[in-house]
Write a protein that holds these residues in place. Structure first.
Motif, short mmCIF file in Angstrom:
data_model
loop_
_atom_site.label_atom_id
_atom_site.label_comp_id
_atom_site.label_asym_id
_atom_site.label_seq_id
_atom_site.Cartn_x
_atom_site.Cartn_y
_atom_site.Cartn_z
N LEU A 180 44.53 40.19 38.58
CA LEU A 180 43.28 39.66 38.03
C LEU A 180 42.47 40.76 37.35
N VAL A 181 42.32 41.89 38.00
CA VAL A 181 41.52 42.98 37.47
C VAL A 181 42.20 43.59 36.24
N THR A 182 43.50 43.75 36.27
CA THR A 182 44.22 44.31 35.13
C THR A 182 44.12 43.39 33.92
N ALA A 183 44.29 42.09 34.13
CA ALA A 183 44.15 41.14 33.01
C ALA A 183 42.74 41.15 32.48
N ALA A 184 41.75 41.19 33.37
CA ALA A 184 40.36 41.23 32.92
C ALA A 184 40.08 42.48 32.11
N ALA A 185 40.53 43.62 32.58
CA ALA A 185 40.29 44.89 31.87
C ALA A 185 40.97 44.89 30.51
N SER A 186 42.08 44.18 30.37
CA SER A 186 42.82 44.19 29.11
C SER A 186 42.19 43.30 28.04
N VAL A 187 41.41 42.30 28.47
CA VAL A 187 40.86 41.36 27.48
C VAL A 187 39.34 41.37 27.37
#
Length: 188
Positions: A180-187
């Motif tokens: 969740l955090v990695t996807a959020a940081a990427s977008v």
């Protein structure tokens, strides 16, 4: 006497909170969970007893409902998860079992699951990168079982595009949070 303090699924003393532009990801640790399965031949009795206890009908497939202190979602044919605030329902499993009696089987689930709530207008941006569901076609009250990244979860839609609950195995809390955090940081 030792003073013990429970750890969250992510291993902290307090729930994790991650903030991004347009999105908040919050580890939820204050909910009690109990699974309910209607016994063969007692489905109608179980549904009636659960309705009297919960204050609402058990949800249909791929749906969740809430009334008063309780939330319930469909997990499988004649099987549901019941959720309530831990502070008021520490013995939720016993409460549900007392309500349904021999018409249903009830098991404690609280420590077997982790939950992350996603809130904000960027929910679609993050969740669409992690699961195969057509979230934009969804509606409030949807309770979908899916794979998020590589972990089997329940995804509850509280408000389309704005508010979701992700529930997965406690043993996968770190992996879910990382995804969740990695996807959020990427977008975001």
């Amino acid at each position: 006497m030792a003073e013990l303090k429970a750890l969250t699924p992510l291993g902290g003393y307090e729930p994790q909170l991650d903030r991004f532009d347009g999105l908040t990801i919050r580890e939820v640790t204050d909910r009690a969970l109990a699974s309910l399965a209607a016994r063969m031949g007692r489905e109608a009795d179980c549904a009636a007893a659960a309705r009297a206890f919960l204050g609402t009908d058990l949800p249909a497939p791929a749906r969740w409902t809430a009334a008063g202190d309780f939330t319930a979602w469909w997990m499988a044919p004649d099987q549901w998860m019941v959720d309530a605030d831990c502070a008021g329902h520490t013995l939720l499993t016993a409460e549900v079992k007392t309500a349904v009696g021999e018409a249903g089987s009830v098991t404690e689930q609280t420590d077997g699951w982790c939950r992350f709530d996603l809130e904000g207008p960027r929910c679609f941006d993050v969740l669409e990168r992690l699961c195969q569901l057509d979230l934009r076609a969804g509606s409030a009250g949807d309770a979908q079982r899916c794979a998020l990244e590589h972990v089997g979860v329940f995804l509850l839609c509280r408000e389309p595009g704005q508010s979701y609950a992700v529930l997965g195995p406690r043993s996968s809390a770190g992996s879910l949070h990382h995804a969740l955090v990695t996807a959020a940081a990427s977008v975001l």
